[in-house]
Structure formats: structure tokens, C-alpha cells
Design a protein around this motif. Structure first.
Motif, PDB file in Angstrom:
ATOM      1  N   PRO A   1       0.841  -1.211   0.000  1.00  0.00           N
ATOM      2  CA  PRO A   1       0.000   0.000   0.000  1.00  0.00           C
ATOM      3  C   PRO A   1       0.872   1.255   0.000  1.00  0.00           C
ATOM      4  O   PRO A   1       1.845   1.357   0.745  1.00  0.00           O
ATOM      5  CB  PRO A   1      -0.785  -0.123   1.315  1.00  0.00           C
ATOM      6  CG  PRO A   1      -0.746  -1.577   1.664  1.00  0.00           C
ATOM      7  CD  PRO A   1       0.576  -2.079   1.158  1.00  0.00           C
ATOM      8  N   GLY A   2       0.538   2.177  -0.863  1.00  0.00           N
ATOM      9  CA  GLY A   2       1.279   3.432  -0.906  1.00  0.00           C
ATOM     10  C   GLY A   2       2.598   3.379  -1.639  1.00  0.00           C
ATOM     11  O   GLY A   2       3.336   4.373  -1.643  1.00  0.00           O
ATOM     12  N   ALA A   3       2.927   2.247  -2.262  1.00  0.00           N
ATOM     13  CA  ALA A   3       4.193   2.162  -2.992  1.00  0.00           C
ATOM     14  C   ALA A   3       4.184   3.122  -4.174  1.00  0.00           C
ATOM     15  O   ALA A   3       3.184   3.226  -4.889  1.00  0.00           O
ATOM     16  CB  ALA A   3       4.430   0.740  -3.478  1.00  0.00           C
ATOM     17  N   PRO A   4       5.272   3.856  -4.408  1.00  0.00           N
ATOM     18  CA  PRO A   4       5.317   4.754  -5.570  1.00  0.00           C
ATOM     19  C   PRO A   4       5.378   3.964  -6.868  1.00  0.00           C
ATOM     20  O   PRO A   4       5.737   2.779  -6.877  1.00  0.00           O
ATOM     21  CB  PRO A   4       6.604   5.555  -5.341  1.00  0.00           C
ATOM     22  CG  PRO A   4       7.463   4.654  -4.521  1.00  0.00           C
ATOM     23  CD  PRO A   4       6.523   3.875  -3.637  1.00  0.00           C
ATOM     24  N   THR A   5       5.039   4.626  -7.960  1.00  0.00           N
ATOM     25  CA  THR A   5       5.058   4.002  -9.277  1.00  0.00           C
ATOM     26  C   THR A   5       6.186   4.613 -10.105  1.00  0.00           C
ATOM     27  O   THR A   5       6.315   5.831 -10.179  1.00  0.00           O
ATOM     28  CB  THR A   5       3.719   4.198  -9.995  1.00  0.00           C
ATOM     29  OG1 THR A   5       2.678   3.582  -9.225  1.00  0.00           O
ATOM     30  CG2 THR A   5       3.743   3.577 -11.382  1.00  0.00           C
ATOM     31  N   VAL A   6       6.989   3.748 -10.705  1.00  0.00           N
ATOM     32  CA  VAL A   6       8.120   4.177 -11.525  1.00  0.00           C
ATOM     33  C   VAL A   6       7.946   3.610 -12.930  1.00  0.00           C
ATOM     34  O   VAL A   6       7.692   2.416 -13.102  1.00  0.00           O
ATOM     35  CB  VAL A   6       9.460   3.697 -10.929  1.00  0.00           C
ATOM     36  CG1 VAL A   6      10.620   4.152 -11.811  1.00  0.00           C
ATOM     37  CG2 VAL A   6       9.637   4.196  -9.501  1.00  0.00           C
ATOM     38  N   LEU A   7       8.084   4.471 -13.925  1.00  0.00           N
ATOM     39  CA  LEU A   7       8.046   4.057 -15.325  1.00  0.00           C
ATOM     40  C   LEU A   7       9.449   4.166 -15.907  1.00  0.00           C
ATOM     41  O   LEU A   7      10.065   5.233 -15.872  1.00  0.00           O
ATOM     42  CB  LEU A   7       7.091   4.947 -16.120  1.00  0.00           C
ATOM     43  CG  LEU A   7       7.040   4.692 -17.639  1.00  0.00           C
ATOM     44  CD1 LEU A   7       6.368   3.356 -17.929  1.00  0.00           C
ATOM     45  CD2 LEU A   7       6.308   5.821 -18.357  1.00  0.00           C
ATOM     46  N   VAL A   8       9.970   3.052 -16.415  1.00  0.00           N
ATOM     47  CA  VAL A   8      11.287   3.029 -17.062  1.00  0.00           C
ATOM     48  C   VAL A   8      11.092   3.102 -18.573  1.00  0.00           C
ATOM     49  O   VAL A   8      10.325   2.320 -19.152  1.00  0.00           O
ATOM     50  CB  VAL A   8      12.057   1.751 -16.689  1.00  0.00           C
ATOM     51  CG1 VAL A   8      13.369   1.668 -17.478  1.00  0.00           C
ATOM     52  CG2 VAL A   8      12.341   1.709 -15.192  1.00  0.00           C
ATOM     53  N   TYR A   9      11.780   4.048 -19.211  1.00  0.00           N
ATOM     54  CA  TYR A   9      11.715   4.202 -20.664  1.00  0.00           C
ATOM     55  C   TYR A   9      13.037   3.773 -21.299  1.00  0.00           C
ATOM     56  O   TYR A   9      14.126   4.035 -20.787  1.00  0.00           O
ATOM     57  CB  TYR A   9      11.451   5.664 -21.050  1.00  0.00           C
ATOM     58  CG  TYR A   9      11.708   5.938 -22.516  1.00  0.00           C
ATOM     59  CD1 TYR A   9      10.718   5.731 -23.467  1.00  0.00           C
ATOM     60  CD2 TYR A   9      12.968   6.359 -22.953  1.00  0.00           C
ATOM     61  CE1 TYR A   9      10.960   5.943 -24.820  1.00  0.00           C
ATOM     62  CE2 TYR A   9      13.224   6.578 -24.307  1.00  0.00           C
ATOM     63  CZ  TYR A   9      12.217   6.365 -25.232  1.00  0.00           C
ATOM     64  OH  TYR A   9      12.473   6.561 -26.566  1.00  0.00           O
ATOM     65  N   GLY A  10      12.924   3.136 -22.453  1.00  0.00           N
ATOM     66  CA  GLY A  10      14.073   2.819 -23.291  1.00  0.00           C
ATOM     67  C   GLY A  10      13.568   2.527 -24.692  1.00  0.00           C
ATOM     68  O   GLY A  10      12.394   2.733 -25.010  1.00  0.00           O
ATOM     69  N   HIS A  11      14.429   2.016 -25.566  1.00  0.00           N
ATOM     70  CA  HIS A  11      13.977   1.650 -26.913  1.00  0.00           C
ATOM     71  C   HIS A  11      14.685   0.390 -27.378  1.00  0.00           C
ATOM     72  O   HIS A  11      15.829   0.110 -26.986  1.00  0.00           O
ATOM     73  CB  HIS A  11      14.176   2.798 -27.905  1.00  0.00           C
ATOM     74  CG  HIS A  11      15.592   3.218 -28.133  1.00  0.00           C
ATOM     75  ND1 HIS A  11      16.393   2.673 -29.113  1.00  0.00           N
ATOM     76  CD2 HIS A  11      16.363   4.143 -27.514  1.00  0.00           C
ATOM     77  CE1 HIS A  11      17.583   3.244 -29.095  1.00  0.00           C
ATOM     78  NE2 HIS A  11      17.603   4.141 -28.121  1.00  0.00           N
ATOM     79  N   HIS A  12      13.978  -0.371 -28.223  1.00  0.00           N
ATOM     80  CA  HIS A  12      14.537  -1.634 -28.699  1.00  0.00           C
ATOM     81  C   HIS A  12      14.932  -1.590 -30.172  1.00  0.00           C
ATOM     82  O   HIS A  12      15.455  -2.575 -30.702  1.00  0.00           O
ATOM     83  CB  HIS A  12      13.553  -2.793 -28.448  1.00  0.00           C
ATOM     84  CG  HIS A  12      12.288  -2.730 -29.249  1.00  0.00           C
ATOM     85  ND1 HIS A  12      12.154  -3.354 -30.473  1.00  0.00           N
ATOM     86  CD2 HIS A  12      11.089  -2.128 -29.006  1.00  0.00           C
ATOM     87  CE1 HIS A  12      10.930  -3.145 -30.946  1.00  0.00           C
ATOM     88  NE2 HIS A  12      10.269  -2.390 -30.074  1.00  0.00           N
ATOM     89  N   ASP A  13      14.690  -0.472 -30.847  1.00  0.00           N
ATOM     90  CA  ASP A  13      15.165  -0.353 -32.220  1.00  0.00           C
ATOM     91  C   ASP A  13      16.606   0.147 -32.223  1.00  0.00           C
ATOM     92  O   ASP A  13      17.087   0.707 -31.226  1.00  0.00           O
ATOM     93  CB  ASP A  13      14.266   0.566 -33.042  1.00  0.00           C
ATOM     94  CG  ASP A  13      14.248   2.007 -32.535  1.00  0.00           C
ATOM     95  OD1 ASP A  13      14.229   2.192 -31.303  1.00  0.00           O
ATOM     96  OD2 ASP A  13      14.242   2.934 -33.369  1.00  0.00           O
ATOM     97  N   VAL A  14      17.294  -0.059 -33.330  1.00  0.00           N
ATOM     98  CA  VAL A  14      18.713   0.281 -33.420  1.00  0.00           C
ATOM     99  C   VAL A  14      18.993   1.005 -34.733  1.00  0.00           C
ATOM    100  O   VAL A  14      18.178   1.016 -35.654  1.00  0.00           O
ATOM    101  CB  VAL A  14      19.611  -0.973 -33.326  1.00  0.00           C
ATOM    102  CG1 VAL A  14      19.405  -1.684 -31.999  1.00  0.00           C
ATOM    103  CG2 VAL A  14      19.352  -1.932 -34.490  1.00  0.00           C
TER     104      VAL A  14
END
Length: 464
Positions: free
Chosen positions: A82-95
Motif C-alpha cells: 500500500p502506498g508504494a510509488p510508481t516508476v516508469l522506465v523508458y528505453g527503446h529496442h530499435d537500433v
């Protein structure tokens, strides 16, 4: 602030090192070149591979997100706390595109490990830096005895970053509720060097345009008409010459309004970095530094807005002379923006400035490309301090701060989601992003794994 034991994390990483590298090599073998239509199926295959691997890692939700272009991958692992923060990780898989003929020592899509480095297209940009999160979260769970991360963890891995992210903002806007987070972490960046670990705290935004100048309806004889009719190439040259003053400042009225000025503390942090201007100039293939007076080179490329002439043309360009008044000319301009500036407002200012310099008899038209907002993380932000502490534990030394002079899609996440953007990357300049023989330093790659293993517990405590 994290209770994750260092020794338990390192033991787990050591035990799973080889399978992790084998998996990364498998992913690098997929030539997911988004800029080349012939590789569209490979980009799809890359997304499928990653989604399957994230399910195997433990993410209960994984999904391929189709766009009008290449697919993205989304994954989510709720904390359960309960109450845990939310983290969004961004990256990319194209090269980026790559071929042996470009100067590669080995097949760019057949990765090899040599001298403590893995060579292959995407090893650093960005598959390696995306993939270290999979082993990191597993090490976090193993070391703490948890069955789910200490934060609500989301991953959004784009498939078109190397093609300019043409559909990314639309995707984020459409799925904003699903991507909602307290913090966004971008793992598509680097450090100062192998021996100076750093955290990036911001990227500049971008506005860019092309201005065309139309004069006579056709080329005309400069002897018969020159000096008596307006010359569009001269008009273009006058506009470019008026763009900066003698101190290197942009002359467009209102351009600097709202710019976030560097504090003395930030200047001191920049000064701590082992910057060698002579070496930097060699890398730039330039013979002198230049720019806004009163600022250092690092300040100019990281924290100050700029205006650059990217291209200028008009009239005869062939061999020998051709004495004409040209019928048209053009200039391409780009403006790097810093915190406090907005690309839409900048476009308005540039348009008004250019219109005010229009000359009688010259038809002038200005066209802008899509803009990018700047992003900046305050040095005292608790999430940034979590990243610094986690990296400090992994590297065992002081973490310093940098910024990036370029621009990227991170600002779209900040703008649409209303969440602060942080940067976590372990790549170094010698990794050769976009160049032949791209590689990742394996020692640093595993420091990235170790950082994320500590990060989630620290961030859960810091953001409550």
C-alpha cells in the motif's frame, strides 16, 4: 535508505552473469532497424522477444503496443505494498543501421565479447541499457526476499526512437492513464567516462525551421538587373547575420525570457568534472571554442539555449561562375531550448522576428518541424537522490552530475504524464553509439544491474 544487502546482490548477479549475457546476445542478433522498411519484421520480432523475456523475468503484465509505425513493449509489475510509488522506465529496442562495410571489425548483428566488452549494434544504444533492468529487478527480489518489487514497476520500451519517435507522443497521450507514474527513469543515456560515474539531470528541447526566400520568378542577369532588384540570397544572408550579437547571444526579442539560470552550486558541480577542452575540440573536429560570452563550454552545451544555422543555400552552386541574381534561397535553423523555454512560444518568437526582417520584393515563408520540450530534474529531488545513492553503492565512489546537450522523447513523458524525468545510464563516450564497432563495457553493464537492484527499495522509502 534501501535495506538491500550489497553482498547478496553481487552474489546473485555473479551467479546469473553468463545466462544474462547469452540472452542479451540473442536479442542483439535481431536487426531491429526501424529506419529501414526491409527490417520492419525484425523490429516486430525484437518486440516479441523482449515481451517474452519480460514475462520470463516475472512481469505479470506484458503487452505489445502497436502504433502506425513500429511496435512498443509495455510491462507492469505491481508492488502489492500500500502506498508504494510508481516508476516508469523508458528505453527503446530499435537500433541504427549497421553493416560490415561501414567499418565494423565483425558482423554488427553477431555480437562478440572481447577484452571485457560486448560488441554489437544496440549493445549500448539501447538494448544493453534496457536489458540490465531485467537482472536488476531479479537481484532486488532475491536479495530482499520479496516476491514483487518495492515499487510499482512499469517499463515502456519504444520501437521508433532511432527514427525520431514519430508516433511516441501520440502513444503516450492515448495510454496516459496506463503509463501514469510518480517518476520516469530514462535508461538511454550515459556517463562522463569509465572512471567518472555520473547522473544526467536534464536534456535540452528543440525547435527547428526552414525559411525560404523567393525573389524574381527566375534567375536573371546580374549585369542587367543586379543592384536594382532584391536578391533572395542576400536577404537570407542578412537574416542569418542578424541572428547573434557580438557576444554570441541570440538577438530574437524574448528568446531568453524564462530561462532557468545556473546557480553557483550547479556551476561548481560542472567544474568538478575532469573536462579537457583541447580533447573535446579534437572530438568536435574543431579548432576553437565559441558561443555565448560569459559561459564555459559545458555551460554552453548543457544549460544555455542556442540558435544554429544548419544549412544555407541559394543561387548557382556549380563549378565556375554564373553571374545571376537567384530566384530563391533558404536557411535551416535549429534552436536548443533549456528549462523555462517552450518550443511553441519559441516558434512564435522566431516567426515574428523573421517576419520583421522581411524585405520588399522578397516572399518569405517559414515552416517548423515538431518541437521537443526541455526537461530538467532539480538536484534536490528525492528520486534523483535515490538514483545517486544506488549508483554510489554500486560504483563505490562519489557520483557527479552532467546534462545532455541534445534532445529526445523523454520530454514527451514529462509533458504528458506530469512526472519528473530522471536519467539512469551506464554507457560511456567510447561505446560508439551509431558508429561502427558499437560496444558496451561489461563491468559497467553489471554496475547498472547492481544500481537497479538497490534503487527500487531506496526509491520506495524516499517517495512515500
Amino acid at each position: 535508505m534501501s535495506d538491500t544487502p550489497d553482498s547478496a546482490v553481487r552474489t546473485y548477479i555473479d551467479q546469473h552473469r553468463e545466462p544474462f549475457l547469452e540472452d542479451l546476445a540473442d536479442w542483439l542478433r535481431i536487426p531491429s532497424v526501424s529506419a529501414q522498411p526491409d527490417h520492419a519484421a525484425d523490429v516486430r520480432r525484437s518486440a516479441d522477444w523482449l515481451a517474452a523475456k519480460l514475462r520470463e523475468t516475472g512481469f505479470p503484465v506484458t503487452e505489445i503496443l502497436d502504433t502506425p509505425g513500429a511496435p512498443a513493449v509495455f510491462a507492469e509489475w505491481p508492488s502489492g505494498d500500500p502506498g508504494a510509488p510508481t516508476v516508469l522506465v523508458y528505453g527503446h529496442h530499435d537500433v541504427q543501421p549497421a553493416a560490415v562495410d561501414d567499418g565494423w571489425r565483425t558482423d554488427p548483428f553477431e555480437p562478440v565479447v572481447r577484452d571485457g566488452r560486448m560488441y554489437g549494434r544496440g549493445a549500448a544504444d539501447d538494448k544493453g541499457q534496457v536489458f540490465f533492468h531485467t537482472l536488476g529487478v531479479r537481484a532486488h527480489l532475491a536479495a530482499t526476499g520479496r516476491t514483487a518489487p518495492a515499487v510499482n514497476l512499469k517499463l515502456l520500451i519504444e520501437g521508433e526512437e532511432e527514427s525520431g519517435s514519430p508516433h511516441f507522443r501520440e502513444l503516450v497521450e492515448q495510454q496516459a492513464e496506463r503509463f501514469a507514474a510518480d517518476v520516469v527513469i530514462v535508461s538511454d543515456t550515459g556517463m562522463w567516462s569509465e572512471t567518472t560515474p555520473t547522473v544526467c539531470t536534464g536534456m535540452r528541447g528543440l525547435a527547428e525551421c526552414e525559411i525560404t526566400f523567393e525573389g524574381p520568378d527566375q534567375e536573371i542577369h546580374s549585369g542587367s538587373f543586379g543592384g536594382a532588384v532584391p536578391n533572395p540570397a542576400t536577404a537570407a544572408a542578412r537574416l542569418v547575420a542578424a541572428l547573434h550579437d557580438a557576444d554570441g547571444r541570440v538577438t530574437i526579442p524574448g528568446f531568453y525570457d524564462g530561462v532557468a539560470e545556473l546557480t553557483d552550486a550547479e556551476r561548481e558541480l560542472f567544474a568538478e568534472l575532469p573536462f579537457d577542452e583541447a580533447e573535446w575540440l579534437r572530438t568536435a573536429k574543431s579548432r576553437a571554442a565559441a558561443g555565448e560570452r560569459g559561459h564555459t563550454t559545458l555551460e554552453r552545451i548543457w544549460a544555455r539555449p542556442t540558435a544554429e544555422v544548419n544549412g544555407i543555400g541559394g543561387g548557382y552552386q556549380g563549378v565556375g561562375g554564373k553571374t545571376v541574381v537567384p530566384s530563391s534561397a533558404m536557411v535551416k535553423l535549429s534552436f536548443r531550448l533549456v528549462a523555462g523555454q517552450d518550443p511553441v512560444r519559441t516558434e512564435k518568437l522566431v516567426t515574428e522576428w523573421a517576419a520583421g526582417r522581411a524585405e520588399p520584393g522578397i516572399r518569405q515563408e517559414i515552416t517548423f518541424s515538431a518541437g521537443t520540450r526541455p526537461c530538467l530534474t532539480p538536484l534536490d529531488h528525492p528520486a534523483l537522490q535515490s538514483v545517486v545513492r544506488a549508483m554510489g553503492r554500486a560504483f563505490g565512489e562519489k557520483i557527479r552530475f552532467t546534462r545532455e546537450g541534445g534532445s529526445g522523447p523523454a520530454a514527451d513523458l514529462q509533458d504528458v504524464l506530469g512526472a519528473p524525468v530522471l536519467f539512469l545510464g551506464i554507457s560511456v563516450p567510447s561505446d560508439g553509439w551509431h558508429a561502427p564497432n558499437e560496444k558496451v563495457e561489461l563491468a559497467l553493464l553489471f554496475k547498472g544491474v547492481e544500481t537497479t537492484a538497490h534503487l527500487w527499495g531506496d526509491m520506495a522509502a524516499a517517495l512515500r
